[in-house]
Design an enzyme around this catalytic site. Structure first.
Site, PDB file in Angstrom:
ATOM      1  CB  THR A  18     141.313   1.282  22.706  1.00  0.00           C
ATOM      2  OG1 THR A  18     139.967   1.669  22.435  1.00  0.00           O
ATOM      3  CG2 THR A  18     141.452   0.771  24.121  1.00  0.00           C
ATOM      4  CD1 TRP A  35     129.177   4.659  24.695  1.00  0.00           C
ATOM      5  CD2 TRP A  35     127.864   4.577  26.490  1.00  0.00           C
ATOM      6  NE1 TRP A  35     129.959   4.333  25.780  1.00  0.00           N
ATOM      7  CE2 TRP A  35     129.190   4.280  26.892  1.00  0.00           C
ATOM      8  CE3 TRP A  35     126.857   4.572  27.465  1.00  0.00           C
ATOM      9  CZ2 TRP A  35     129.536   3.989  28.216  1.00  0.00           C
ATOM     10  CZ3 TRP A  35     127.205   4.280  28.788  1.00  0.00           C
ATOM     11  CH2 TRP A  35     128.521   4.003  29.151  1.00  0.00           C
ATOM     12  CB  SER A  69     124.195  10.271  32.220  1.00  0.00           C
ATOM     13  OG  SER A  69     124.929  11.446  32.028  1.00  0.00           O
ATOM     14  CB  CYS A 107     137.169  -2.163  21.657  1.00  0.00           C
ATOM     15  SG  CYS A 107     138.547  -1.802  22.730  1.00  0.00           S
ATOM     16  CB  CYS A 145     135.990  -0.880  25.260  1.00  0.00           C
ATOM     17  SG  CYS A 145     137.212  -0.039  24.253  1.00  0.00           S
TER      18      CYS A 145
END
Ligand SMILES: *[C@@H]1O[C@H](CO)[C@@H](O)[C@H](O)[C@H]1NC(C)=O
Ligand SMILES: *[C@@H]1O[C@H](CO)[C@@H](O)[C@H](O)[C@H]1NC(C)=O
Length: 468
Positions: A189, A200, A252, A394, A397
């Protein structure tokens, strides 16, 4: 801690999914080897290897799973994308067109799905409605058989079950909307840079049982990276109990999987005439090449296989729940629903036949009190991560982040549910264990995403084959 964990760890070390032994002696030659050095090869004295997983996934599972996920039951996901971020409030909404999510018009979604937002068969819905009405009237409906009353109570109560690993989305809220996942695919995106890193980083730094003083390698917001930091991090990780280490590896693996998708469906061409999405090898290498990532990339791919095996195991464990005769993938279209259930069971039996399953029973084994505390910690950490998804700027997302964390949360709920362990022998289905439609849709879609990643790794492996 526990003999069974010993076996699991032995197995994972054997297939090279835990531990950090090989692959670090000398820089491998080709671009493909630099990404895949930790996830290839025949694996010691085990009859299994990553190639077996690849073959099983890419040819047996992936095509059928894709077909299932295209059905009405699985393509419409109800989600609240307007929940405020509970942790900070400077979310910059991503204004890019590719970040937008287009919710469904209410007449697009089959009535059967809308009426059955968390139940799963027509009979059960009618019963529950009756019962809820009775409850509202302050009466217990004596006309229901005792067995039915019990089942109904279990169904309705289960939503606040302490088994849950995710903060349940308030799908009854007026802000919750159905989204057609096929029309809003997960792909690149343009959402990246500090905002995406922040999410993250917060996940790894504050939620992975990690002390503040130890830095995760290649933390893009931190300055002064170095080998010694990396070593500290990994010796810290190795020193953890298996559960906490597994937690880190799951996160992860999820992160890696999402990055594989974005590299495989990268916006390659963006003109007013057409948009083209496809594989971007450079992007893939930047995330997974052992040299470019200082050894980190191949580990991420290994964690992706770890995540794959965990979700695979959860699916094989929950088979009896889906085998119950009264379980339907209810959309209101009788023929279609029956066909879908057949396909679902076919997939589940395929998964069950996979020889590499591990036994999770000794996760949280050992001293009962300590184990319960650990399990609770694990659950709270994971719930926290599901809430952080509301902070993703986003929306596209955010949608896929929520769906995939909810799917993984559902897998963990299955793996660690004592109800499922105690009351679901092979011999017969149990009515104690319950999954909502929301959980079912996210479970299979999330697994579909990891399955897609494993399939995409084959594509990238081929694309990188001749590059040096
Ligand atoms: C592929 O990704 C890189 C960033 O990793 C970018 O610089 C490049 O422009 C992309 N290639 C195409 C064809 O879009
Ligand atoms: C939950 O996440 C927030 C934000 O990252 C963090 O400050 C908090 O310590 C976390 N709590 C737990 C139990 O992980």
């Amino acid at each position: 801690m526990g003999r069974r964990w010993g076996l699991l760890i032995g197995f994972l070390v054997a297939v090279g999914l835990l531990g950090s032994g090989h692959g670090e002696q000398q820089p491998p030659e080709t671009a493909a080897q630099r990404c895949f050095c930790q996830v290839s090869g025949y694996l010691d004295d085990c009859t299994c290897d990553v190639e077996t997983i690849d073959k099983f996934n890419n040819y047996r599972l992936f095509p059928r799973l894709q077909k299932l996920l295209e059905s009405d039951y699985f393509r419409y996901y109800k989600v609240n994308l307007k929940r405020p971020c509970p942790f900070w409030n400077d979310i910059s909404q991503c204004g890019r067109r590719d970040c937008a999510v287009k919710p469904c018009h209410s007449d697009e979604v089959p009535d059967g799905i809308k009426s059955a937002s968390y139940k799963y068969s027509e009979e059960a819905n009618n019963l529950i409605e009756e019962c809820e009405q009775a409850e509202r009237l302050g009466a217990v409906d004596e006309s229901l058989s005792e067995e039915t009353q019990k089942a109904v109570l279990q169904w309705t109560k289960h939503d606040d079950s302490s088994d849950n690993f995710c903060e349940a989305d308030d799908i009854q809220s007026p802000d919750a909307e159905y989204v057609d996942l096929l029309l809003n695919p997960e792909r690149y995106t343009g959402y990246k840079g500090p905002d995406a890193w922040k999410i993250w980083n917060v996940i790894y730094e504050e939620n992975c049982f990690k002390p503040q003083t130890i830095k995760r390698p290649l933390n893009p917001l931190a300055s002064g990276q170095g080998k010694s930091e990396e070593n500290t991090f990994y010796s810290w990780l190795e020193g953890l109990c298996v559960e906490k280490r597994a937690f880190y590896r799951l996160i992860s693996g999820l992160h890696a999987s999402i990055n594989v998708h974005l590299s495989a469906r990268y916006l390659l061409q963006d003109t007013w005439l057409e948009k083209k999405w496809g594989h971007n090898i450079t992007e893939f290498q930047q995330r997974f090449d052992g040299v470019l990532t200082e050894g980190e990339g191949p580990r991420r791919l290994k964690n992706l296989y770890f995540l794959y095996l965990i979700e695979l195991r959860a699916l094989s464990k929950v088979v009896p729940f889906f085998e119950r005769p009264d379980f339907q993938l209810f959309t209101g279209n009788k023929d279609q629903d029956a066909e879908n259930k057949m396909l679902l069971l076919e997939i589940l039996h395929e998964i069950k036949s996979f020889p590499l399953h591990f036994d999770e029973n000794s996760f949280f084994a050992g001293n009962k009190k300590e184990a319960n505390k650990l399990k609770e910690d694990f659950r709270l950490h994971f719930r926290n991560i599901s809430r952080i998804m509301d902070c993703v700027g986003c929306l596209k997302c955010r949608l896929w982040g929520k769906l995939q964390t909810q799917g993984l949360g559902t897998a963990l709920k299955i793996l660690f549910s004592e109800k499922l362990i105690a009351n679901m022998p092979e011999s017969g289905p149990s009515y104690e264990f319950h999954l909502t439609r929301q959980e079912i849709v996210s479970l299979f879609n999330a697994f579909g995403r990891i399955s897609t990643s494993v399939k995409e790794l084959e594509n990238f492996r081929n694309l990188l084959q001749n590059i040096h």
